[in-house]
Design an enzyme around this catalytic site. Structure first.
Site: not given
Length: 212
Positions: A72, A84, A101, A105, A153
């Site tokens: 992040r 998320a 998602e 993910e 990602e």
């Protein structure tokens, strides 16, 4: 105050002027001048306009939670998080966003979906509304059907961890992502108070989410 009375309620103070001062890829910033109905004074509030989001606490048969590890940039950390994502596809119902998602993910699908909790993440400055789902009955997506992420990602490992251990990590400050902390503690509370089947159905009303 009874449990029926103990709830948030809609309220809207008059807005004298409202101007968008920034519009980015995900968010916008709006400058509102608000008039107080209490004493008539006006004041400025900067509002981050957000599309909303969903998050998923996915549990396997051993009460293990699927988590992802994601870099992040704004906080300069790689965080342990729940799968998320933003509600950034026009017309897509929040449950379908959550399923997408979890597939993209977490590389899993689920057959049993419940609403775990609803969150207004930063109501003092942002209108983001997040619905956190509980997903069970999970199966892995075959390698050749998995989604390939981009940007942060593209490097997002997944892992399964016991719910009890994740609770301790939250309380000990080892993990800090807000939705992970909220979802973990909500799942722990649900497991000890009525069980997961007592949670709201996946299509339960969500007034805050319907505004976005």
């Amino acid at each position: 105050m009874t449990i029926e009375e103990f709830r948030d309620r809609p309220e809207s103070w008059p807005v004298e002027t409202s101007d968008v001062v920034f519009e980015g890829k995900v968010i916008a910033v709006r400058k509102d001048v608000v008039r107080s109905p209490v004493d008539g004074t006006t004041f400025q509030r900067d509002v981050v306009v957000h599309p909303g989001a969903v998050a998923i606490v996915a549990l396997d048969e051993d009460d293990q939670v699927l988590v992802v590890s994601q870099y992040r940039h704004p906080v300069g950390h790689r965080l342990i998080e729940l799968p998320a994502g933003l509600r950034d596809m026009d017309g897509e119902p929040p449950l379908e966003t959550a399923k997408r998602e979890l597939y993209e993910e977490g590389h899993i699908r689920a057959t049993d979906w419940r609403v775990l909790t609803d969150v207004l993440s930063t109501p003092g400055m942002c209108d983001e509304a997040v619905r956190v789902y509980l997903a069970r009955g999970v199966t892995e997506v075959p390698d050749d059907e998995r989604h390939n992420g981009e940007h942060e990602e593209a490097d997002m490992p997944v892992a399964w961890t016991p719910l009890a251990d994740l609770v301790q990590a939250v309380l000990g400050g080892s993990v800090q992502n807000a939705l992970l902390c909220i979802g973990t503690l909500a799942a722990w509370a649900a497991s000890h108070d009525g069980g997961y089947d007592a949670l709201r159905p996946a299509d339960a009303p969500w007034p805050a989410g319907e505004r976005q």
